[in-house]
Design an enzyme around this catalytic site. Structure first.
Site, short mmCIF file in Angstrom:
data_model
loop_
_atom_site.label_atom_id
_atom_site.label_comp_id
_atom_site.label_asym_id
_atom_site.label_seq_id
_atom_site.Cartn_x
_atom_site.Cartn_y
_atom_site.Cartn_z
CG PHE A 173 42.43 135.99 77.24
CD1 PHE A 173 43.79 136.27 77.23
CD2 PHE A 173 41.88 135.41 76.12
CE1 PHE A 173 44.57 135.98 76.13
CE2 PHE A 173 42.65 135.10 75.00
CZ PHE A 173 44.00 135.39 75.01
CG ASP A 224 39.79 130.72 81.47
OD1 ASP A 224 40.80 130.02 81.67
OD2 ASP A 224 39.47 131.15 80.35
CE1 TYR A 230 48.01 129.06 74.67
CE2 TYR A 230 46.51 127.40 73.83
CZ TYR A 230 46.78 128.72 74.14
OH TYR A 230 45.81 129.67 73.94
CE LYS A 231 47.38 131.17 77.85
NZ LYS A 231 46.03 131.69 78.11
NE ARG A 246 51.64 138.32 79.24
CZ ARG A 246 50.80 137.38 78.80
NH1 ARG A 246 49.66 137.19 79.41
NH2 ARG A 246 51.10 136.64 77.78
C1 LIG Z 1 45.23 131.89 77.05
C2 LIG Z 1 43.80 132.09 77.39
C3 LIG Z 1 42.79 131.58 76.58
C4 LIG Z 1 43.15 130.91 75.29
O1 LIG Z 1 42.05 130.44 74.60
P1 LIG Z 1 42.26 129.52 73.32
O2 LIG Z 1 40.90 129.09 72.99
O3 LIG Z 1 43.20 128.42 73.70
O4 LIG Z 1 42.90 130.36 72.25
C5 LIG Z 1 41.47 131.75 76.98
N1 LIG Z 1 41.17 132.38 78.13
C6 LIG Z 1 42.13 132.89 78.93
C7 LIG Z 1 41.74 133.57 80.19
C8 LIG Z 1 43.46 132.77 78.58
O5 LIG Z 1 44.40 133.28 79.36
#
Ligand SMILES: *Cc1c(COP(=O)(O)O)cnc(C)c1O
Length: 430
Positions: A129, A198, A223-224, A389
């Site tokens: 990401f 992560d 939030y996921k 997705r």
């Molecule tokens: C969703 C996600 C994030 C989100 O980061 P925020 O700081 O909450 O915007 C970060 N890393 C990964 C791998 C994600 O999937």
């Protein structure tokens, strides 16, 4: 072939089915985007309203003590710990995933600089990401390190004596591919590198065992799959062997050993509490707790292991139905098929029109999302394709919904409905 009646029977036999009642889902919506923003827990509106009207409105500043506001990062951290193989007192809920990654990566570099100063490289995946890669780039610029981006199958060869930290996302956000956390962590350690995970697409989605893997640091998203609401606080875990070795870089007063002594010198709190920085978003933490409680409600029914079993049954069904019923429309499964190699989503690549197909599905109340491909080539490979997705949150998705979602996809493809102009206008958030 699995029929709609078969799917109804599967729902009727599903011991987790009643957990759906813990959520408010708009009627008619099939929500396959819990990997991006989880559904609202039914308890959230009243709980947040009480935090506003009673705790804030009446309790005022007394609520830091009387309503337990001050201890929420630890209280919620303990709930998260039970989902990721961490122990009580090792996790705090705070800040965003990006900010928490900055803290742990910085601490990991401090440890590496002391134990093995010749190691000057952070290794990560090109398809990670992007925010994770941006944070690593910022730290590399600050400290003169180098970020090396690789493909997943290159991990072992990339773990040279120059590597200080291997930083990976456990479940890939685009493809849903999942790393073997134990094996990869062991390889990093055998090569003398620290391991940062992560868990953004893992926490609440798949069983995670940080201690079993012997990992060093982890961050994840609220939030996921944790259903904490838009912009919910994220979390951070540090193995106790590292927690007190260094300050984290954002040494704010909430991470002080005695914040209300108001001393001019920073003295880090013991354990993971030093990973807090400033005053916490109490209303957001309140909503996040409602999300965590939906996952804890599954514990008497088998917890993450039972949720995982259902998630795999849902994704297996989705994949089989798409391949049977949508054949001939250029869809290809991108997510690895073996159970051990995937998270709780299924991603499809598509020769053309991926964005418009997702928009046409959303117009039919089937909510998934689109992720753009990367046209650049890496390691001599062709660039990655555009992706449709679909995330499957077993707390609230049922088998009949999977069947219906595939039926809608079939109709969208067969009718060429997705070619309509309104489905081809890109919006800011995809
Ligand atoms: C969703 C996600 C994030 C989100 O980061 P925020 O700081 O909450 O915007 C970060 N890393 C990964 C791998 C994600 O999937």
């Amino acid at each position: 072939m699995t029929t709609l009646q078969d799917c109804r029977a599967l729902d009727a036999q599903d011991p987790l089915r009643k957990l759906r009642d813990l959520f408010t889902i708009p009627p008619g919506v099939i929500y396959l985007d819990g990997n991006s923003l989880g559904v609202m827990p039914a308890a959230a509106p009243a709980r947040v309203a009480a935090a506003v009207t009673q705790e804030w409105g009446e309790g005022l500043i007394r609520s830091w003590n009387s309503a337990g506001w001050f201890g929420l990062p630890q209280k919620l951290g303990n709930k998260i710990a039970s989902l990721i193989g961490a122990r009580p007192g090792e996790v705090v809920a705070t800040d965003s995933t990006s900010v928490n990654l900055y803290k742990v990566l910085s601490a990991a570099l401090n440890i590496a600089a002391q134990d093995a100063p010749q190691r000057r490289v952070i290794v990560s995946e090109r398809s990670n990401f992007p925010t994770d890669l941006y944070i690593a780039q910022a730290l590399c610029r600050e400290r003169g390190y180098q970020l090396q981006l690789i493909e997943p199958e290159e991990i072992n060869t990339a773990l040279t004596p120059d590597v200080a930290v291997l930083m990976l996302t456990h479940v890939n956000y685009r493809t849903g591919a999942m790393h073997d956390m134990g094996a990869v962590t062991a390889a990093a350690h055998a090569a003398g590198a620290l391991m940062v995970w992560d868990l953004a697409h893992s926490a609440g989605a798949v069983p995670v065992d940080l201690h079993g893997a012997g990992a060093d640091f982890a961050v994840g998203c609220g939030y996921k799959y944790l259903n904490g609401g838009p912009g919910a606080p994220a979390f951070v875990w540090v193995h106790p062997r590292h927690a007190e070795r260094f300050w984290q870089p954002l040494a704010g007063w909430w991470g002080h050993a005695a914040p209300f002594e108001f001393t001019p010198e920073y003295r880090p709190a013991p354990g993971v509490a030093r990973y807090l920085c400033g005053t916490q978003p109490i209303l957001s933490l309140t909503a996040l707790e409602c999300g965590l409680d939906t996952l804890l409600a599954a514990q008497p029914l088998g917890g993450m292991a039972a949720l995982r079993q259902k998630s795999l049954a849902l994704t297996d069904l989705f994949i089989a139905l798409v391949e049977e019923r949508c054949a001939g429309h250029g869809l290809t499964l991108v997510t690895p098929r073996p159970h051990a190699q995937r998270g709780s989503q299924a991603s499809l690549s598509c020769q053309s029109g991926a964005y418009a197909i997702v928009q046409a599905l959303i117009a039919r109340n089937v909510i998934g999302d689109f992720r753009a491909g990367d046209p650049s080539t890496s390691s001599g490979r062709a660039g990655s394709p555009d992706i449709l997705r679909f995330g499957f949150t077993p707390l609230y998705i049922g088998f009949e919904e999977v069947w219906r979602a595939v039926e809608h996809l079939k109709q969208v493809l067969e009718s060429a409905e997705w070619q309509r102009p309104e489905f081809n206008q890109k919006q800011a958030v995809t």
